[in-house]
Structures are given as C-alpha cells and as structure tokens.
Design a protein around this motif. Sequence first.
Motif, PDB file in Angstrom:
ATOM      1  N   GLN A  20       0.817  -1.222   0.096  1.00 46.69           N
ATOM      2  CA  GLN A  20      -0.053   0.102   0.205  1.00 46.69           C
ATOM      3  C   GLN A  20       0.747   1.315   0.153  1.00 46.69           C
ATOM      4  O   GLN A  20       0.575   2.167  -0.697  1.00 46.69           O
ATOM      5  N   ALA A  21       1.827   1.135   0.871  1.00 48.32           N
ATOM      6  CA  ALA A  21       2.928   2.179   1.015  1.00 48.32           C
ATOM      7  C   ALA A  21       3.431   2.623  -0.338  1.00 48.32           C
ATOM      8  O   ALA A  21       3.614   3.988  -0.934  1.00 48.32           O
ATOM      9  N   LYS A  22       4.130   1.730  -1.080  1.00 50.36           N
ATOM     10  CA  LYS A  22       4.666   1.798  -2.349  1.00 50.36           C
ATOM     11  C   LYS A  22       3.645   2.077  -3.312  1.00 50.36           C
ATOM     12  O   LYS A  22       4.132   3.023  -4.138  1.00 50.36           O
ATOM     13  N   GLY A  23       2.625   1.609  -3.434  1.00 52.48           N
ATOM     14  CA  GLY A  23       1.734   2.156  -4.587  1.00 52.48           C
ATOM     15  C   GLY A  23       1.191   3.627  -4.093  1.00 52.48           C
ATOM     16  O   GLY A  23       1.097   4.309  -5.238  1.00 52.48           O
ATOM     17  N   ARG A  24       1.133   4.026  -2.801  1.00 51.46           N
ATOM     18  CA  ARG A  24       0.882   5.506  -2.772  1.00 51.46           C
ATOM     19  C   ARG A  24       1.852   6.171  -3.140  1.00 51.46           C
ATOM     20  O   ARG A  24       1.589   7.260  -3.817  1.00 51.46           O
ATOM     21  N   LYS A  43      -2.091   2.851  -8.044  1.00 51.48           N
ATOM     22  CA  LYS A  43      -3.424   2.677  -7.589  1.00 51.48           C
ATOM     23  C   LYS A  43      -3.475   1.116  -7.322  1.00 51.48           C
ATOM     24  O   LYS A  43      -4.100   0.458  -6.590  1.00 51.48           O
ATOM     25  N   ALA A  44      -3.181   0.498  -8.287  1.00 54.08           N
ATOM     26  CA  ALA A  44      -3.385  -1.122  -8.527  1.00 54.08           C
ATOM     27  C   ALA A  44      -2.438  -1.685  -7.455  1.00 54.08           C
ATOM     28  O   ALA A  44      -2.861  -2.529  -6.507  1.00 54.08           O
ATOM     29  N   GLU A  45      -1.277  -1.229  -6.933  1.00 51.40           N
ATOM     30  CA  GLU A  45      -0.559  -1.583  -6.181  1.00 51.40           C
ATOM     31  C   GLU A  45      -1.024  -1.527  -4.787  1.00 51.40           C
ATOM     32  O   GLU A  45      -1.121  -2.167  -3.733  1.00 51.40           O
ATOM     33  N   GLU A  46      -1.591  -0.344  -4.646  1.00 57.10           N
ATOM     34  CA  GLU A  46      -2.345  -0.137  -3.351  1.00 57.10           C
ATOM     35  C   GLU A  46      -3.424  -0.824  -2.912  1.00 57.10           C
ATOM     36  O   GLU A  46      -3.534  -1.506  -1.888  1.00 57.10           O
ATOM     37  N   LEU A  47      -4.148  -1.275  -4.133  1.00 56.10           N
ATOM     38  CA  LEU A  47      -5.411  -2.038  -3.977  1.00 56.10           C
ATOM     39  C   LEU A  47      -4.952  -3.397  -3.607  1.00 56.10           C
ATOM     40  O   LEU A  47      -5.508  -4.264  -2.918  1.00 56.10           O
ATOM     41  N   LYS A  48      -3.950  -3.821  -4.056  1.00 57.96           N
ATOM     42  CA  LYS A  48      -3.318  -5.160  -3.966  1.00 57.96           C
ATOM     43  C   LYS A  48      -2.952  -5.297  -2.619  1.00 57.96           C
ATOM     44  O   LYS A  48      -3.109  -6.211  -1.807  1.00 57.96           O
TER      45      LYS A  48
END
Length: 67
Positions: A20-24, A43-48
């Motif tokens: 989530q942090a990396k995605g943000r 956004k996709a990485e955050e959702l994952k």
Amino acid sequence: MADDLTRDGIENQGKGLGDQAKGRVRNTVGGITGDSSEQLKGKAEELKGKAQRKIGEKEVEADRDDR
C-alpha cells in the motif's frame, strides 16, 4: 495449525501495508510528473496491498475464533 494462521496473517498484513505504501508513493510520483500510467500502477499496487492486508486480518481473526 492455529499458530500458523496467526503467523501467516501477521506476515500478510505487513506485506500488504508495504505494498500500500509503495503504491501510494508511485501514485503520487505519477501525479507530480503527469504520468497517468504510473498513477494507475500505483493505485493497483495500493489495492493489492489493501486486499492482502485484509486477508491477513481475517487469518488472525480466524485463529482467534478457533481458540
């Protein structure tokens, strides 16, 4: 078995928070640079990460219910 669920759950929560942090960060960098592709990837990485964190929470919860 129950201890395995707790350990796996905590591990999934940690990995999920990291994703989530990396995605943000990726989303923010994409916004600053105007790279919409990077924003979408973020956004996709955050959702994952959010999904993985929720799975971890449920694993820990299931372990508590088994006791």
